[in-house]
Scaffold this motif. Structure first.
Motif, PDB file in Angstrom:
ATOM      1  N   TYR A  17     102.396  92.154  25.106  1.00 41.72           N
ATOM      2  CA  TYR A  17     103.852  91.942  25.480  1.00 41.72           C
ATOM      3  C   TYR A  17     104.093  90.464  25.532  1.00 41.72           C
ATOM      4  O   TYR A  17     103.439  89.556  25.415  1.00 41.72           O
ATOM      5  CB  TYR A  17     103.731  92.362  27.048  1.00 41.72           C
ATOM      6  N   ASP A  18     105.221  90.239  25.522  1.00 40.14           N
ATOM      7  CA  ASP A  18     106.031  89.160  25.406  1.00 40.14           C
ATOM      8  C   ASP A  18     106.669  88.723  26.585  1.00 40.14           C
ATOM      9  O   ASP A  18     107.457  89.520  27.389  1.00 40.14           O
ATOM     10  CB  ASP A  18     107.215  89.187  24.326  1.00 40.14           C
ATOM     11  N   ILE A  22     109.682  91.058  29.184  1.00 39.83           N
ATOM     12  CA  ILE A  22     109.019  91.874  30.319  1.00 39.83           C
ATOM     13  C   ILE A  22     107.827  91.097  30.860  1.00 39.83           C
ATOM     14  O   ILE A  22     107.027  90.582  30.197  1.00 39.83           O
ATOM     15  CB  ILE A  22     108.482  93.284  29.959  1.00 39.83           C
ATOM     16  N   THR A  23     107.818  91.189  32.153  1.00 36.81           N
ATOM     17  CA  THR A  23     106.725  90.352  33.012  1.00 36.81           C
ATOM     18  C   THR A  23     105.527  91.166  33.190  1.00 36.81           C
ATOM     19  O   THR A  23     105.780  92.513  33.326  1.00 36.81           O
ATOM     20  CB  THR A  23     107.406  89.706  34.309  1.00 36.81           C
ATOM     21  N   PHE A  24     104.337  90.607  33.628  1.00 32.65           N
ATOM     22  CA  PHE A  24     103.323  91.369  34.001  1.00 32.65           C
ATOM     23  C   PHE A  24     103.367  92.220  35.253  1.00 32.65           C
ATOM     24  O   PHE A  24     103.161  93.311  35.111  1.00 32.65           O
ATOM     25  CB  PHE A  24     102.115  90.417  34.174  1.00 32.65           C
ATOM     26  N   ARG A  25     104.241  91.704  36.167  1.00 29.29           N
ATOM     27  CA  ARG A  25     104.658  92.251  37.222  1.00 29.29           C
ATOM     28  C   ARG A  25     105.486  93.576  36.946  1.00 29.29           C
ATOM     29  O   ARG A  25     105.296  94.893  37.516  1.00 29.29           O
ATOM     30  CB  ARG A  25     105.435  91.641  38.225  1.00 29.29           C
ATOM     31  N   LEU A  28     103.239  96.372  35.600  1.00 32.35           N
ATOM     32  CA  LEU A  28     102.460  96.897  36.686  1.00 32.35           C
ATOM     33  C   LEU A  28     103.528  97.861  37.666  1.00 32.35           C
ATOM     34  O   LEU A  28     102.911  99.010  37.853  1.00 32.35           O
ATOM     35  CB  LEU A  28     102.299  95.969  37.769  1.00 32.35           C
ATOM     36  N   GLN A  29     104.806  97.644  37.676  1.00 36.28           N
ATOM     37  CA  GLN A  29     105.717  98.548  38.402  1.00 36.28           C
ATOM     38  C   GLN A  29     105.767  99.815  37.564  1.00 36.28           C
ATOM     39  O   GLN A  29     105.885 100.997  38.211  1.00 36.28           O
ATOM     40  CB  GLN A  29     107.016  97.840  38.655  1.00 36.28           C
ATOM     41  N   VAL A  30     105.726  99.613  36.310  1.00 36.44           N
ATOM     42  CA  VAL A  30     105.965 100.750  35.354  1.00 36.44           C
ATOM     43  C   VAL A  30     104.504 101.757  35.652  1.00 36.44           C
ATOM     44  O   VAL A  30     104.564 103.055  35.701  1.00 36.44           O
ATOM     45  CB  VAL A  30     105.834 100.599  33.958  1.00 36.44           C
TER      46      VAL A  30
END
Length: 140
Positions: A17-18, A22-25, A28-30
């Protein structure tokens, strides 16, 4: 081999991912919104250690973020019971056989895809549509 429950492998996806999109967090929420992270070695009707909830982190920053999100989920009691998601250092990713690649896209009318996968994809699209505008979607 994975279904034998003897390899120690888990059925997972590897995401590239970029972080400016989108963030890593957010990933994780997804992750925690589209599967049940409270059942040991089970996802729906599928059972075995290959179906465990697990995050393979690449560094301490990812591990810390995953732990924080899990603590938030547990604190909110959104699932009604604690998460059992494992946090495991990434070592190696084994790509599934060709038959499994783009499975939903290639088998949209398969009963499992209609009953299980399609509602999850629909839920994902509903809650994360703004992110879909910025990424390629391969599911129908």
């Amino acid at each position: 081999e994975v279904c034998s429950d003897e390899t120690g492998h888990a059925e997972v996806v590897q995401i590239t991912y970029d972080p400016s999109v989108i963030t890593f967090r957010e990933i994780l929420q997804v992750f925690f919104s589209i599967h049940d992270p409270t059942t040991v070695n089970r996802q729906g009707a599928d059972t075995g250690s290959q179906y465990r909830s697990v995050i393979f982190f690449h560094d301490e920053k990812q591990k810390r973020a995953a732990k924080e999100v899990m603590d938030e989920i547990n604190g909110s009691k959104i699932w009604g019971k604690p998460t059992v998601t494992q946090l495991v250092p990434f070592e190696e990713f084994f790509k599934a056989g060709e038959y499994h690649q783009n499975y939903f896209k290639n088998n949209p009318y398969q009963p499992y895809c209609q009953a299980i996968v399609a509602p999850k994809v629909s839920k994902f699209r509903k809650h994360y549509f703004d992110k879909l505008k910025k990424v390629e979607v391969t599911a129908p």
